[in-house]
Design a protein around this motif. Sequence first.
Motif, PDB file in Angstrom:
ATOM      1  N   ASP A 175      39.402  49.953  34.223  1.00  0.00           N
ATOM      2  CA  ASP A 175      38.593  50.809  33.343  1.00  0.00           C
ATOM      3  C   ASP A 175      39.442  51.892  32.692  1.00  0.00           C
ATOM      4  O   ASP A 175      38.995  53.031  32.526  1.00  0.00           O
ATOM      5  CB  ASP A 175      37.443  51.471  34.121  1.00  0.00           C
ATOM      6  N   ASP A 197      39.471  49.342  29.220  1.00  0.00           N
ATOM      7  CA  ASP A 197      38.037  49.239  29.460  1.00  0.00           C
ATOM      8  C   ASP A 197      37.310  48.571  28.289  1.00  0.00           C
ATOM      9  O   ASP A 197      37.683  48.716  27.127  1.00  0.00           O
ATOM     10  CB  ASP A 197      37.456  50.639  29.693  1.00  0.00           C
ATOM     11  N   GLU A 230      39.711  43.987  28.792  1.00  0.00           N
ATOM     12  CA  GLU A 230      38.532  43.322  29.346  1.00  0.00           C
ATOM     13  C   GLU A 230      37.344  43.404  28.400  1.00  0.00           C
ATOM     14  O   GLU A 230      37.318  44.231  27.487  1.00  0.00           O
ATOM     15  CB  GLU A 230      38.182  43.878  30.731  1.00  0.00           C
TER      16      GLU A 230
HETATM   17 CA    CA Z   1      33.957  48.500  34.449  1.00  0.00          CA
END
Ligand code: CA
Length: 273
Positions: A175, A197, A230
């Motif tokens: 993150d 993140d 991600e």
């Molecule tokens: Ca997360």
Amino acid sequence: TEGRSRFAFFTPEMDLDVRSREEIYRELRVALADRDRQLELHYQPIYALEDGRMVGVEALLRWHHPDVGLVSPAEFVRSAEETGLIQVLGEWVLHRAVEDARAWPDLRIAVNVSPIQLRSREFVETVRRLVDEGHIVPDRLEVELTETALLGASGEVARSLSELRRLGVACALDDFGTGYSSLSHIRDFAVDRIKIDRSFVQALNTVPGAALVEAIVSLARANGLQLTAEGVERVDQYEFLKKVGCHEVQGYLLSRPLPAEKLVALLARRHGA
Ligand code: CA
Ligand code: C2E
Ligand code: CA
Ligand code: CA
């Protein structure tokens, strides 16, 4: 609370929100005792942008709650941490992941770890034992830690991380960008990778969003860190990340998290093709 859940005939409980911490604790203990039925790990493939190859997977915990159905860890990890159950739960995750990973020996396996696990001696000892007993090659294993975990990090956390590193286990800062002092974390902790993140990936279609990700990528690369983005859901995000030099991506565009058998089937199809 016992009575409330017993008499709630007319309101099906769709998530865990209505449950108290004590209820979740009780039910999680049952889940752990009944782990073969109620707990499972799903694995989300991670791909190298350079050549599109699958290079790793992230293990994501799933709870098949008898009344609620499939529950995301976002809903119960906090309770598990507050009640101390995260220790047992986290050990189960590690064992399961290492066990499952025997079916895909060429992939890196990333496991999410709570700071509470890192604060106790047991976690590093468990990893050491798994490595010593030959259950896993340490360079295949990576632990993912959130920035918030490092925010209040004690000396024990730093010590666990450097011991893991000595074993050959890598550490990813999860993150990245959502915490407060991201830059100092890169400096103060021995991290090998940062995971950009999802919220940054989502903002890529804005000018400041794109500039921000580009800055994160060059900062990480200048510090010799690996980068994984991600939550990649669209081709334009994938292309942008590739263009600016991000190393790896994961997200629904490429694959959702999969049960172990599905991942094995996917790998078999790929090799057969
Ligand atoms: Ca997360
Ligand atoms: P995370 O580590 O940031 O994991 C990524 C989350 O994003 C996962 O949610 C994943 O299913 C989801 N995701 C992946 N690709 C996409 C995408 O393209 N779009 C969208 N919208 N979402 C995507 P999940 O599985 O519900 O996990 C939530 C969080 O729970 C994780 O966030 C992690 O912090 C925590 N967690 C998961 N497994 C474990 C575990 O075994 N132990 C601990 N301590 N925490 C865990
Ligand atoms: Ca993660
Ligand atoms: Ca993450």
